[in-house]
Motif scaffolding. Structure first.
Motif, PDB file in Angstrom:
ATOM      1  N   THR A  79       0.746  -1.174  -0.030  1.00  0.00           N
ATOM      2  CA  THR A  79       0.115  -0.155   0.088  1.00  0.00           C
ATOM      3  C   THR A  79       0.860   1.193   0.056  1.00  0.00           C
ATOM      4  O   THR A  79       1.668   1.442   0.946  1.00  0.00           O
ATOM      5  CB  THR A  79      -0.884   0.075   1.207  1.00  0.00           C
ATOM      6  OG1 THR A  79      -0.189  -0.397   2.298  1.00  0.00           O
ATOM      7  CG2 THR A  79      -1.935  -1.034   0.973  1.00  0.00           C
ATOM      8  N   ARG A 134      -1.241   6.909   1.043  1.00  0.00           N
ATOM      9  CA  ARG A 134      -2.756   7.279   1.124  1.00  0.00           C
ATOM     10  C   ARG A 134      -3.719   6.048   1.060  1.00  0.00           C
ATOM     11  O   ARG A 134      -4.692   5.838   1.931  1.00  0.00           O
ATOM     12  CB  ARG A 134      -3.249   7.785  -0.207  1.00  0.00           C
ATOM     13  CG  ARG A 134      -4.596   8.102  -0.499  1.00  0.00           C
ATOM     14  CD  ARG A 134      -5.055   9.035  -1.634  1.00  0.00           C
ATOM     15  NE  ARG A 134      -4.216  10.376  -1.787  1.00  0.00           N
ATOM     16  CZ  ARG A 134      -4.499  11.284  -2.627  1.00  0.00           C
ATOM     17  NH1 ARG A 134      -5.417  10.945  -3.527  1.00  0.00           N
ATOM     18  NH2 ARG A 134      -3.904  12.320  -2.426  1.00  0.00           N
ATOM     19  N   GLU A 135      -3.348   4.844   0.664  1.00  0.00           N
ATOM     20  CA  GLU A 135      -3.968   3.518   0.684  1.00  0.00           C
ATOM     21  C   GLU A 135      -3.898   3.061   2.139  1.00  0.00           C
ATOM     22  O   GLU A 135      -4.846   2.535   2.483  1.00  0.00           O
ATOM     23  CB  GLU A 135      -3.512   2.591  -0.400  1.00  0.00           C
ATOM     24  CG  GLU A 135      -3.561   2.930  -1.626  1.00  0.00           C
ATOM     25  CD  GLU A 135      -2.991   2.021  -2.610  1.00  0.00           C
ATOM     26  OE1 GLU A 135      -3.361   1.482  -3.717  1.00  0.00           O
ATOM     27  OE2 GLU A 135      -1.787   1.691  -2.351  1.00  0.00           O
ATOM     28  N   TYR A 144      -6.365   5.079   4.478  1.00  0.00           N
ATOM     29  CA  TYR A 144      -7.695   4.757   4.298  1.00  0.00           C
ATOM     30  C   TYR A 144      -8.030   3.608   4.846  1.00  0.00           C
ATOM     31  O   TYR A 144      -8.920   3.434   5.590  1.00  0.00           O
ATOM     32  CB  TYR A 144      -8.024   4.981   2.686  1.00  0.00           C
ATOM     33  CG  TYR A 144      -8.151   6.261   2.153  1.00  0.00           C
ATOM     34  CD1 TYR A 144      -8.234   7.425   2.791  1.00  0.00           C
ATOM     35  CD2 TYR A 144      -8.047   6.207   0.527  1.00  0.00           C
ATOM     36  CE1 TYR A 144      -8.187   8.598   2.026  1.00  0.00           C
ATOM     37  CE2 TYR A 144      -7.949   7.440   0.150  1.00  0.00           C
ATOM     38  CZ  TYR A 144      -8.189   8.712   0.801  1.00  0.00           C
ATOM     39  OH  TYR A 144      -8.366   9.660  -0.037  1.00  0.00           O
ATOM     40  N   SER A 176      -6.106  -4.690  -3.619  1.00  0.00           N
ATOM     41  CA  SER A 176      -6.349  -3.759  -4.484  1.00  0.00           C
ATOM     42  C   SER A 176      -5.210  -2.637  -4.443  1.00  0.00           C
ATOM     43  O   SER A 176      -4.563  -2.574  -3.552  1.00  0.00           O
ATOM     44  CB  SER A 176      -7.563  -2.758  -4.083  1.00  0.00           C
ATOM     45  OG  SER A 176      -7.364  -2.154  -2.810  1.00  0.00           O
ATOM     46  N   MET A 212      -4.436   1.719  -5.850  1.00  0.00           N
ATOM     47  CA  MET A 212      -4.898   2.793  -6.424  1.00  0.00           C
ATOM     48  C   MET A 212      -3.661   3.470  -7.272  1.00  0.00           C
ATOM     49  O   MET A 212      -2.501   3.561  -7.117  1.00  0.00           O
ATOM     50  CB  MET A 212      -5.046   3.868  -5.240  1.00  0.00           C
ATOM     51  CG  MET A 212      -6.023   3.575  -4.470  1.00  0.00           C
ATOM     52  SD  MET A 212      -6.220   4.774  -2.638  1.00  0.00           S
ATOM     53  CE  MET A 212      -6.650   6.137  -3.777  1.00  0.00           C
ATOM     54  N   ARG A 230      -3.181   5.954 -11.249  1.00  0.00           N
ATOM     55  CA  ARG A 230      -3.898   6.847 -12.264  1.00  0.00           C
ATOM     56  C   ARG A 230      -3.593   6.260 -13.651  1.00  0.00           C
ATOM     57  O   ARG A 230      -2.523   5.896 -13.974  1.00  0.00           O
ATOM     58  CB  ARG A 230      -3.069   8.443 -12.169  1.00  0.00           C
ATOM     59  CG  ARG A 230      -3.689   9.357 -13.115  1.00  0.00           C
ATOM     60  CD  ARG A 230      -3.038  10.788 -13.013  1.00  0.00           C
ATOM     61  NE  ARG A 230      -3.217  11.305 -11.762  1.00  0.00           N
ATOM     62  CZ  ARG A 230      -3.715  12.445 -11.425  1.00  0.00           C
ATOM     63  NH1 ARG A 230      -3.740  13.142 -12.347  1.00  0.00           N
ATOM     64  NH2 ARG A 230      -3.855  12.750 -10.033  1.00  0.00           N
ATOM     65  N   LEU A 281       1.579   3.877 -10.578  1.00  0.00           N
ATOM     66  CA  LEU A 281       1.085   3.419  -9.117  1.00  0.00           C
ATOM     67  C   LEU A 281       2.020   3.965  -7.961  1.00  0.00           C
ATOM     68  O   LEU A 281       1.717   3.554  -6.798  1.00  0.00           O
ATOM     69  CB  LEU A 281       1.320   1.824  -8.917  1.00  0.00           C
ATOM     70  CG  LEU A 281       0.762   0.882  -9.954  1.00  0.00           C
ATOM     71  CD1 LEU A 281       1.060  -0.499  -9.900  1.00  0.00           C
ATOM     72  CD2 LEU A 281      -0.787   0.790  -9.483  1.00  0.00           C
ATOM     73  N   MET A 300     -12.386  -1.852 -11.531  1.00  0.00           N
ATOM     74  CA  MET A 300     -11.781  -0.522 -11.175  1.00  0.00           C
ATOM     75  C   MET A 300     -13.048   0.331 -10.870  1.00  0.00           C
ATOM     76  O   MET A 300     -14.253  -0.010 -11.332  1.00  0.00           O
ATOM     77  CB  MET A 300     -11.138  -0.046 -12.402  1.00  0.00           C
ATOM     78  CG  MET A 300     -11.833   0.087 -13.887  1.00  0.00           C
ATOM     79  SD  MET A 300     -10.802   0.459 -14.963  1.00  0.00           S
ATOM     80  CE  MET A 300     -10.639   2.156 -14.621  1.00  0.00           C
ATOM     81  N   GLY A 341     -14.064   4.820  -9.913  1.00  0.00           N
ATOM     82  CA  GLY A 341     -13.393   6.167  -9.664  1.00  0.00           C
ATOM     83  C   GLY A 341     -13.465   7.050 -10.749  1.00  0.00           C
ATOM     84  O   GLY A 341     -13.645   8.266 -10.796  1.00  0.00           O
TER      85      GLY A 341
END
Length: 247
Positions: free
Chosen positions: A73, A76-77, A80, A190, A192, A194, A214, A229, A231
């Protein structure tokens, strides 16, 4: 709601005199969650805040920055996932040369006693801290007797006869054993990232892919996957995704 505390200088009186645990918490797996549940239970009994102390970058990344470490992770992951546990506070400390050189006794006195004034600390059975990893559970116990806080040891969580750990999850993912990784995490794995432009070769073959940046130098998985996915739209979308990373 979980409060993020960025650095010791942002500690408020409401963050003090509580129950804490310390670790990297990469992946926030079932072992981490069991530890955090114990912290929350103890904090409720003491009517005190429950706090997770973690580090960025992770110590392994700091000491192995040239080789790189496959993170489960990114920051940010991780936050969360920690917030999803219902913990009161997450204190993140920048791991740099100053912190790496801090002796175990100084870490306890300056951070746990002076800054946080802790009442109770719960750590995993493999917990080590301080310069050259000199501090351990028994070191904490002795310090607690001097400074007036109590110390509790949390045994490992085992699945299929083996300890749940971030290392084991990385190995499972590297071997393509996503079922085992899901059992150890307590959720599907999972990531996160872009979507970025690639070479667009997949669409020429009739299989367009989504290239995901990533935000980490090394990833625990490599290859092309069919993933779920979200978002972009309100519902899950099935897509082929290519894990893309820099080295």
């Amino acid at each position: 709601m979980t409060e993020l505390i960025r650095g010791l200088y942002n500690i408020k009186p409401t963050h003090k005199s509580g129950v804490v645990t310390i670790g990297n918490f990469d992946g926030v797996h079932l072992g981490h969650k069991s530890l955090i549940e114990n912290v929350k239970m103890r904090s409720k009994a003491l009517l005190a805040p429950a706090t997770v102390i973690t580090f960025e970058p992770q110590p392994l990344e700091y000491f192995n920055h040239e080789k790189g470490v496959a993170r489960l992770t990114r920051w940010r992951e991780k936050f969360y996932a920690l917030a999803d546990t219902g913990i009161d506070n997450v204190l993140v400390l920048r791991f740099n040369r100053k912190l790496a050189d801090l002796r175990a006794e100084a870490f306890i006195k300056r951070i746990l006693v002076d800054d946080l004034a802790i009442e109770h600390i719960i750590v995993g059975d493999d917990f080590r801290f301080g310069k050259k990893r000199e501090g351990d559970f028994h070191f904490l116990q002795q310090a607690g007797e001097r400074y007036g806080f109590t110390v509790e040891n949390m045994p490992s969580v085992n699945i299929e006869g083996e300890r749940v750990s971030s290392t084991r999850i990385r190995q499972a993912l590297a071997a393509g054993n996503h079922e085992l990784a899901e059992r150890l995490l307590g959720r599907p794995y999972s990531m996160m990232g872009r979507v970025v432009h690639g070479d667009k070769l997949g669409r020429q073959l009739g299989f367009p892919t989504a290239n995901i940046y990533l935000h980490r130098p090394v990833t625990p998985v490599q290859g092309i996957y069919v993933v779920r996915m979200h978002g972009i739209e309100k519902r899950w979308i099935a897509r082929r995704s290519k894990c893309w990373y820099t080295s």
